[in-house]
Scaffold this active site. Structure first.
Site, PDB file in Angstrom:
ATOM      1  CD  GLU A 132      -7.766   6.417   4.328  1.00  0.00           C
ATOM      2  OE1 GLU A 132      -8.236   6.398   3.171  1.00  0.00           O
ATOM      3  OE2 GLU A 132      -6.723   7.038   4.626  1.00  0.00           O
TER       4      GLU A 132
ATOM      5  CG  HIS B  36      -1.969   1.052   1.223  1.00  0.00           C
ATOM      6  ND1 HIS B  36      -3.213   0.891   1.795  1.00  0.00           N
ATOM      7  CD2 HIS B  36      -1.964   2.317   0.722  1.00  0.00           C
ATOM      8  CE1 HIS B  36      -3.912   1.999   1.656  1.00  0.00           C
ATOM      9  NE2 HIS B  36      -3.167   2.897   1.005  1.00  0.00           N
TER      10      HIS B  36
ATOM     11  CG  HIS C 169      -1.198   6.211  -2.590  1.00  0.00           C
ATOM     12  ND1 HIS C 169      -2.316   6.057  -3.358  1.00  0.00           N
ATOM     13  CD2 HIS C 169      -1.500   5.705  -1.359  1.00  0.00           C
ATOM     14  CE1 HIS C 169      -3.277   5.499  -2.629  1.00  0.00           C
ATOM     15  NE2 HIS C 169      -2.803   5.276  -1.411  1.00  0.00           N
TER      16      HIS C 169
ATOM     17  CG  ASP D 255      -1.678   5.632   2.726  1.00  0.00           C
ATOM     18  OD1 ASP D 255      -1.860   5.425   1.524  1.00  0.00           O
ATOM     19  OD2 ASP D 255      -2.560   6.086   3.490  1.00  0.00           O
ATOM     20  CG  ASP D 256      -0.060   8.893   0.605  1.00  0.00           C
ATOM     21  OD1 ASP D 256       0.043   8.894  -0.634  1.00  0.00           O
ATOM     22  OD2 ASP D 256      -1.066   8.476   1.212  1.00  0.00           O
TER      23      ASP D 256
ATOM     24  CG  HIS E 298      -7.489   3.375  -0.722  1.00  0.00           C
ATOM     25  ND1 HIS E 298      -6.817   2.815  -1.762  1.00  0.00           N
ATOM     26  CD2 HIS E 298      -6.566   4.075  -0.002  1.00  0.00           C
ATOM     27  CE1 HIS E 298      -5.538   3.154  -1.691  1.00  0.00           C
ATOM     28  NE2 HIS E 298      -5.359   3.911  -0.632  1.00  0.00           N
TER      29      HIS E 298
END
Ligand code: HPA
Ligand code: ZN
Length: 341
Positions: A201, A18, A20, A279-280, A198
């Site tokens: 969340e 996961h 991005h 994630d980010d 997603h």
């Protein structure tokens, strides 16, 4: 005891499921690209960028995420971005990554789909040769845009099935149920793309259920709120559907009040195939191993649970059974080496 767990986190082979790629854009690179591409940003210094990263919810982050990626214009920009991430996580002993990209966020700004794809995939190919990192690419549809635009992205992806493995669904969750994208997911599945989304969340367990039933997803991205519903939890456990949880992201977006409230431990205890991811990482201030360290420390995980999470990262991947076994054997070998047995 602790020392061994930290050594395991540092040294075990791991996959990230996961991530991005646009969320790995570090402030230094953002400012350098803004300068070379003559893009105006509301930031002058790296400190200005970092100071802006205070989020109260997912949407606060998304606003800055789309602003930040406005500096990405050329194939070289996408190559540099992807290569920087791969080089960084090589040090974390990441050996496989299944990464998301958001083509609509670029084509909307006049950047060609192929510019994005060529830049990302040439870095992935180079990482395979130079670092031994394997990868799969998942194209996300942006949930805040209409389904017709997702169909346009799918049409582009169909020309590049050799390089795009799956489709995902990201961006704003509240108020936009997964079934909004039933048509494009059905078309994508028919074209052979593996579906993920997603859900859960900020949204409810009902979103998770709907994504499983209607979009027929094979992996749940986040899925925190699946645990609110015993029936959905049982279903995920029975089917061993992987979940890609992102503890530091959840904390920074105020989905949980503290890292000790991360659902990773509850998911392990419920027998779910849960994985830990970043994630980010540029926006949330933690790469893959930082997330492992965070759950280890704040959830009081055992060594066995740390090893389980590393194993789950491959078990929950889209690698072939043979490839998974090879990575699981490498983990066992590394555990024995670290334990001196
Ligand atoms: N959730 C939704 N959209 C996103 C995320 C996320 O975690 N990261 C990048 N876009
Ligand atoms: Zn995400």
């Amino acid at each position: 005891m602790n020392d061994l767990s930290y050594a395991l986190i540092d040294n075990l082979p791991k996959a990230e499921l996961h991530l991005h790629i646009e969320g790995t854009l570090e402030p230094e690179m953002m400012l350098a690209m803004a300068k070379r591409n003559k893009v105006e940003l509301p930031y002058k210094t790296v400190e200005d960028v970092r100071a802006a990263y205070q989020f109260d919810c997912l949407q606060d982050f998304l606003d800055l995420y789309y602003l930040g990626m406005s500096v990405l214009l050329t194939e070289k920009d996408f190559y540099d971005l992807t290569w920087a991430y791969l080089e960084r996580v090589h040090a974390d002993r990441l050996t496989h990554v299944e990464l998301f990209f958001d083509p609509q966020a670029h084509t909307d700004r006049g950047v060609a789909f192929e510019t994005v794809l060529d830049g990302i995939t040439s870095a992935l190919e180079y990482a395979k040769r130079e670092l031994g990192i394997t990868s799969k690419l998942i194209m996300c549809f942006l949930r805040h845009l209409p389904e017709e635009q997702a169909f346009e992205a799918l049409e582009c992806a169909c020309k590049h099935k050799d390089r795009i493995f799956g489709v995902g669904l990201d961006s704003t969750e509240n108020g936009i149920p997964p079934s909004t994208f039933a048509g494009v997911f059905e078309a994508a599945r028919r074209e052979g793309f593996t579906p993920v989304a997603h859900v859960g969340e900020e949204g409810t367990a009902e979103n998770v259920r709907e994504a499983l039933d209607v979009l027929k997803i094979e992996r749940v991205d986040h899925g925190n709120h699946a645990l609110d519903d015993p029936m959905v939890t049982k279903r995920l456990a029975d089917q061993q559907t992987p979940l890609t949880m992102c503890p530091i992201s959840n904390w920074r977006l105020k989905g949980i009040p503290s890292l000790s409230a991360s659902p990773v431990k509850r998911a392990l205890d419920a027998g779910l195939l849960v994985t830990v991811n970043s994630d980010d990482p540029s926006y949330f201030g933690g790469y893959l191993n930082d997330n492992y360290r965070a759950v280890f420390k704040h959830l009081g995980l055992t060594e066995t649970e740390v090893i389980q999470l590393a194993k789950n990262s491959f078990a929950g991947s889209f690698l072939s059974d043979g490839e998974k076994q090879e990575q699981l054997d490498r983990i066992d070998h590394q555990v024995n080496t670290l334990r001196g047995t």
